[in-house]
Design an enzyme around this catalytic site. Sequence first.
Site, PDB file in Angstrom:
ATOM      1  N   GLY A  85       2.402  -5.188  20.493  1.00 55.10           N
ATOM      2  CA  GLY A  85       2.149  -3.738  20.529  1.00 55.10           C
ATOM      3  C   GLY A  85       3.452  -3.016  20.733  1.00 55.10           C
ATOM      4  N   GLU A 137      19.309   1.293  17.215  1.00 48.85           N
ATOM      5  CA  GLU A 137      19.303   0.721  18.561  1.00 48.85           C
ATOM      6  C   GLU A 137      18.413  -0.525  18.596  1.00 48.85           C
ATOM      7  OE1 GLU A 137      21.184   1.321  21.238  1.00 48.85           O
ATOM      8  OE2 GLU A 137      20.124  -0.496  21.811  1.00 48.85           O
ATOM      9  N   PHE A 138      18.912  -1.573  19.261  1.00 46.28           N
ATOM     10  CA  PHE A 138      18.164  -2.840  19.296  1.00 46.28           C
ATOM     11  C   PHE A 138      17.689  -3.204  20.702  1.00 46.28           C
ATOM     12  CE2 PHE A 138      20.997  -2.953  15.637  1.00 46.28           C
ATOM     13  CZ  PHE A 138      20.134  -3.333  14.624  1.00 46.28           C
ATOM     14  N   TYR A 142       5.862 -17.359  20.798  1.00 53.64           N
ATOM     15  CA  TYR A 142       4.800 -17.531  21.792  1.00 53.64           C
ATOM     16  C   TYR A 142       3.510 -16.947  21.233  1.00 53.64           C
ATOM     17  CZ  TYR A 142       8.379 -18.597  25.236  1.00 53.64           C
ATOM     18  OH  TYR A 142       9.419 -19.173  25.906  1.00 53.64           O
ATOM     19  N   ARG A 195       1.970   2.271  24.584  1.00 51.36           N
ATOM     20  CA  ARG A 195       1.763   2.636  23.180  1.00 51.36           C
ATOM     21  C   ARG A 195       1.379   1.391  22.376  1.00 51.36           C
ATOM     22  NH1 ARG A 195       7.134   6.347  22.301  1.00 51.36           N
ATOM     23  NH2 ARG A 195       7.965   4.895  23.832  1.00 51.36           N
ATOM     24  N   PHE A 197      10.424 -15.842  20.475  1.00 48.36           N
ATOM     25  CA  PHE A 197       9.464 -15.105  19.631  1.00 48.36           C
ATOM     26  C   PHE A 197       8.466 -15.997  18.899  1.00 48.36           C
ATOM     27  CE2 PHE A 197       9.783 -10.539  19.666  1.00 48.36           C
ATOM     28  CZ  PHE A 197      10.822 -10.398  20.559  1.00 48.36           C
ATOM     29  N   CYS A 227       7.422   0.204  18.788  1.00 48.21           N
ATOM     30  CA  CYS A 227       8.328  -0.132  17.679  1.00 48.21           C
ATOM     31  C   CYS A 227       7.712  -1.042  16.618  1.00 48.21           C
ATOM     32  CB  CYS A 227       9.601  -0.745  18.226  1.00 48.21           C
ATOM     33  SG  CYS A 227      10.559   0.430  19.192  1.00 48.21           S
TER      34      CYS A 227
HETATM   35  N1  NAD Z   1      11.440   2.324  22.695  1.00 45.93           N
HETATM   36  C1  NAD Z   1      12.143   1.317  22.211  1.00 45.93           C
HETATM   37  O1  NAD Z   1      12.086   0.187  22.694  1.00 45.93           O
HETATM   38  C2  NAD Z   1      13.040   1.522  21.014  1.00 45.93           C
HETATM   39  C3  NAD Z   1      14.010   0.551  20.701  1.00 45.93           C
HETATM   40  C4  NAD Z   1      14.838   0.755  19.604  1.00 45.93           C
HETATM   41  C5  NAD Z   1      14.683   1.900  18.834  1.00 45.93           C
HETATM   42  N2  NAD Z   1      13.722   2.813  19.141  1.00 45.93           N
HETATM   43  C6  NAD Z   1      13.619   4.008  18.319  1.00 45.93           C
HETATM   44  O2  NAD Z   1      14.311   5.065  18.983  1.00 45.93           O
HETATM   45  C7  NAD Z   1      13.645   6.317  18.776  1.00 45.93           C
HETATM   46  C8  NAD Z   1      13.244   6.925  20.112  1.00 45.93           C
HETATM   47  O3  NAD Z   1      12.310   6.055  20.729  1.00 45.93           O
HETATM   48  P1  NAD Z   1      11.841   6.257  22.244  1.00 45.93           P
HETATM   49  O4  NAD Z   1      10.945   5.125  22.561  1.00 45.93           O
HETATM   50  O5  NAD Z   1      13.036   6.536  23.110  1.00 45.93           O
HETATM   51  O6  NAD Z   1      10.993   7.613  22.086  1.00 45.93           O
HETATM   52  P2  NAD Z   1      10.300   8.479  23.210  1.00 45.93           P
HETATM   53  O7  NAD Z   1       9.069   9.014  22.623  1.00 45.93           O
HETATM   54  O8  NAD Z   1      10.251   7.706  24.500  1.00 45.93           O
HETATM   55  O9  NAD Z   1      11.334   9.684  23.463  1.00 45.93           O
HETATM   56  C9  NAD Z   1      11.662  10.642  22.495  1.00 45.93           C
HETATM   57  C10 NAD Z   1      12.103  11.921  23.220  1.00 45.93           C
HETATM   58  O10 NAD Z   1      12.602  12.842  22.256  1.00 45.93           O
HETATM   59  C11 NAD Z   1      12.246  14.151  22.671  1.00 45.93           C
HETATM   60  N3  NAD Z   1      12.330  15.080  21.539  1.00 45.93           N
HETATM   61  C12 NAD Z   1      11.545  15.110  20.417  1.00 45.93           C
HETATM   62  N4  NAD Z   1      11.953  16.105  19.589  1.00 45.93           N
HETATM   63  C13 NAD Z   1      13.017  16.708  20.181  1.00 45.93           C
HETATM   64  C14 NAD Z   1      13.860  17.799  19.834  1.00 45.93           C
HETATM   65  N5  NAD Z   1      13.707  18.467  18.686  1.00 45.93           N
HETATM   66  N6  NAD Z   1      14.836  18.138  20.691  1.00 45.93           N
HETATM   67  C15 NAD Z   1      15.006  17.474  21.859  1.00 45.93           C
HETATM   68  N7  NAD Z   1      14.234  16.441  22.254  1.00 45.93           N
HETATM   69  C16 NAD Z   1      13.242  16.055  21.428  1.00 45.93           C
HETATM   70  C17 NAD Z   1      10.839  13.967  23.227  1.00 45.93           C
HETATM   71  O11 NAD Z   1      10.493  15.035  24.086  1.00 45.93           O
HETATM   72  C18 NAD Z   1      10.965  12.614  23.947  1.00 45.93           C
HETATM   73  O12 NAD Z   1      11.309  12.795  25.318  1.00 45.93           O
HETATM   74  C19 NAD Z   1      12.473   5.988  17.837  1.00 45.93           C
HETATM   75  O13 NAD Z   1      12.875   6.189  16.528  1.00 45.93           O
HETATM   76  C20 NAD Z   1      12.217   4.519  18.103  1.00 45.93           C
HETATM   77  O14 NAD Z   1      11.613   3.879  17.004  1.00 45.93           O
HETATM   78  C21 NAD Z   1      12.915   2.659  20.219  1.00 45.93           C
END
Ligand code: NAD
Length: 452
Positions: A271, A160-161, A265, A342, A263, A274
């Site tokens: 932070g 996911e991007f 700036y 975070r 990107f 990701c």
């Molecule tokens: N946040 C971003 O901007 C972003 C963008 C692209 C990719 N990602 C990637 O996507 C993934 C998720 O990121 P996020 O920011 O949404 O994480 P997050 O911490 O906001 O959410 C993760 C969720 O997964 C749930 N979870 C964990 N283990 C579980 C299980 N066994 N069964 C059911 N639910 C479970 C947690 O309770 C939590 O609500 C990561 O690998 C991250 O690197 C994040």
Amino acid sequence: MENQEGKRITIVGTGYVGLVTGACFAEMGIPVTCVDKRPEIVQMLCDGKIPIHEPGLEPMVLNNYAEGRLRFTTSLPEAMAESNVYFIAVGTPQGEDGSADLQHVLAVAREIGQNLSGYVVVVNKSTVPVMTADKVRAAIQEELDKRGADFKFDVVSNPEFLKEGAAVVDFMKPDRIVIGVDDQQGQAAEIMRRLYAPFNRNHERTIFMGVRDAEMTKYAANAMLATKISFINEIAGICDALDVDVENVRRGIGSDSRIGYSFIYPGAGYGGSCFPKDVKALLRTAEDCEVDPVVLRGVEVRNQAQKKILFRKITAKYGNDLSGLVFAVWGLAFKPETDDMREATSMVLLHQLIGAGAKVLAYDPVAMDVARKIFPKDWLDHGHLVLVDHQYDAIKGADALILVTEWKCFRSPDLHLLKREMRQKAVFDGRNQYDPKEIKEAGFEYSGIGRR
Ligand SMILES: NC(=O)c1ccc[n+]([C@@H]2O[C@H](COP(=O)([O-])OP(=O)(O)OC[C@H]3O[C@@H](n4cnc5c(N)ncnc54)[C@H](O)[C@@H]3O)[C@@H](O)[C@H]2O)c1
């Protein structure tokens, strides 16, 4: 309610990625069940409350929930019973050695293996290192073998991007959709193609590739963006030393189409959930395969130093002992339009300021509730940190204003009010949002990142 395959899709994890993915598929008419292991989150969602701040997400979730296209549960087996595509969108935090911690991803894979009852596609949407799909496949197979079950399944990588703060727009109109499959003509590829068809109406955005290629693409994308930030921050440091204005340099290089404006700036470090962990995980991957990641190491080192740059500038002016001084901090989230703190620069800065004896008055448009939970209770109880209700409450009696997150509401400060209410007239602009000349003419000392 069913999709073309006669089934719903399941999204495991309802964080920033999972909830947005679920809501956006549902918005396109595809029935979705979102699963999260945290009952309090599922309850909130069933009660119509959105646990995260993400522009445009709330109406989409509420509407699709009301229409029955979006459901929430804590039970993966329950969701699996009516679904044939399972997205894994759980967290992959940084492990102790810097690598991505795959425990949540593999726990979901095992649970899938324990409950599988027919052909399914398992889609890794979490950011995971190369070869994680093999581990997911092995974990599912192991559980099938344990119960003597024999079902076919495919594991697909679909990184996911989306950007937090613009996640819904990014998901609905992605620059690209990367899908890593073993066989581009196979059943899994066809299911993914149909699932994403509504997002490809304007033009084809999907790029099919091998599973490992897709896993690597996500890390390479984040590492590239982090590199651009660390690069310009390093240039800003050199500008600072030579009395050169990096803002002119930024515009001068950004106009080169090979470089571009985005990107580059300068600021007080990146932070979020990701870039920091993904750069570290890629570093670790490189080391594990005996590639010396000299560039990535530099990106990481520069960013660690950059998060401390505001404090360095502050102590250069006020000395190392900040007892008796009061600092107004504008912005706590790691970037605007999110409540995510975070790895935020504000965390590093507040620990430094309060550790040196200062008092901090802080304000963020949406991250105050998150901040209240994250910062030590002791700080709040003893008045080292006061979380104020309005941006201008933070400047009352302050010895300096520090801009940490570039929310729009901070862009045009009321300088008359600042002058009247602040004890000393100093502005530390951690995101180069202000015109140094204007701030100086208003009677303030100005310090930016590589600004003159
Ligand atoms: N946040 C971003 O901007 C972003 C963008 C692209 C990719 N990602 C990637 O996507 C993934 C998720 O990121 P996020 O920011 O949404 O994480 P997050 O911490 O906001 O959410 C993760 C969720 O997964 C749930 N979870 C964990 N283990 C579980 C299980 N066994 N069964 C059911 N639910 C479970 C947690 O309770 C939590 O609500 C990561 O690998 C991250 O690197 C994040």
